[in-house]
Design an enzyme around this catalytic site. Structure first.
Site, PDB file in Angstrom:
ATOM      1  CD  GLU A  61      -2.461   1.226   2.786  1.00  0.00           C
ATOM      2  OE1 GLU A  61      -3.511   1.869   2.874  1.00  0.00           O
ATOM      3  OE2 GLU A  61      -1.971   0.588   3.748  1.00  0.00           O
ATOM      4  CE  LYS A  64      -7.248   1.621   3.696  1.00  0.00           C
ATOM      5  NZ  LYS A  64      -6.052   2.161   4.402  1.00  0.00           N
ATOM      6  CB  CYS A  94      -4.336  -1.447   4.472  1.00  0.00           C
ATOM      7  SG  CYS A  94      -3.352  -1.476   6.002  1.00  0.00           S
TER       8      CYS A  94
END
Length: 260
Positions: A45, A111, A145
């Site tokens: 990331e 995300k 994540c």
């Protein structure tokens, strides 16, 4: 061309804090040193900057320098490359994953779950769409994540083959990382691969990697618990997925729901 085996290369590395040029140079050396034939190279990331909330000076346009760089390397290595970077789009900032093939096809995932503990939601706009990428006969679901903590978002309602997480997941919560990666593989009857970073970031947070790949039964198919830099190429098998899904049929009993 459909492939029974998908070769995926994990690159676990430290990151130069808020220094895209240094990170591109570093990863280019690592990518060019990948000797084994591979289909997909996975970077962490925010691999050009580290997990920073200082978005303005570190953001790139959607077709910026890093995307051009990824296209060049993907073509050179004849494989796909993926990882997330900071993107500025219509005046807003996003933590956006790019998946770029050797043919320069570009797919993105933004995300969904911004990390409120670090104030990510105050800087970055959350994505709204789950993405399934069709690549060489494999259906890949890329996530980022903090998305790992939300099983409903990752639920395998699309019959994907590979669940892929790129992360900056700190040492203090590494047990959760290890546990949830394995759980996502088991509950979705999918390969689950997580690629994390190592080293200290500019905020003093330490990262110890634990990048890993799990098969549909939750078995480790990568080298376990590396806490330093490494590059590893792993073979994933479509037959392994099909045989176990056909025999066990757990996905036939999955709950039906709509995401809003």
């Amino acid at each position: 061309m459909k492939k029974d085996q998908l070769y995926i290369t994990i690159i676990q590395s430290h990151l130069h804090w808020e220094n895209p040029e240094a990170n591109r140079t570093m990863f280019e050396e690592k990518i060019r040193d990948v000797i084994n034939k591979t289909d997909l190279i996975v970077l962490p990331e925010m691999f050009t900057t580290g997990f920073t909330m200082n978005a303005e000076p570190n953001a790139e346009e959607e077709t910026g320098l890093t995307v051009s760089w990824l296209k060049k390397l993907a073509k050179e290595k004849n494989c796909a490359i993926t990882g997330s970077i900071i993107v500025k789009d219509n005046g807003l900032f996003y933590n956006r994953l790019y998946f770029i093939t050797a043919e320069e096809a570009v797919e993105t995932y933004t995300k969904k779950h911004t990390f409120t503990l670090a104030g990510e939601h105050k800087t970055y706009t959350a994505g709204q769409n789950k993405v399934i990428i069709d690549y060489k006969g494999w259906r890949i679901c890329p996530l980022v994540c903090y998305d790992l903590r939300f099983p409903v978002w990752a639920r395998n309602t699309e019959d994907y083959d590979l669940l892929l997480y790129v992360a900056n997941w700190p040492e203090k919560r590494i047990t959760a990382w290890d546990t949830l990666l394995k759980a996502r593989a088991i509950e979705n009857m999918s390969y689950c691969v997580g690629v994390n970073r190592v080293g200290l970031d500019g905020n003093g947070h330490n990262y110890i990697g634990h990048s890993a790949a799990y098969d549909v039964l939750g078995e480790h198919v990568s080298t376990q618990d590396y806490e330093t830099e490494f590059v590893e190429t792993i073979a994933l098998s479509k037959k392994h997925i099909e045989d176990n899904r056909s025999h066990l049929q757990f996905l036939n009993d999955r709950d039906v729901f709509n995401l809003e």
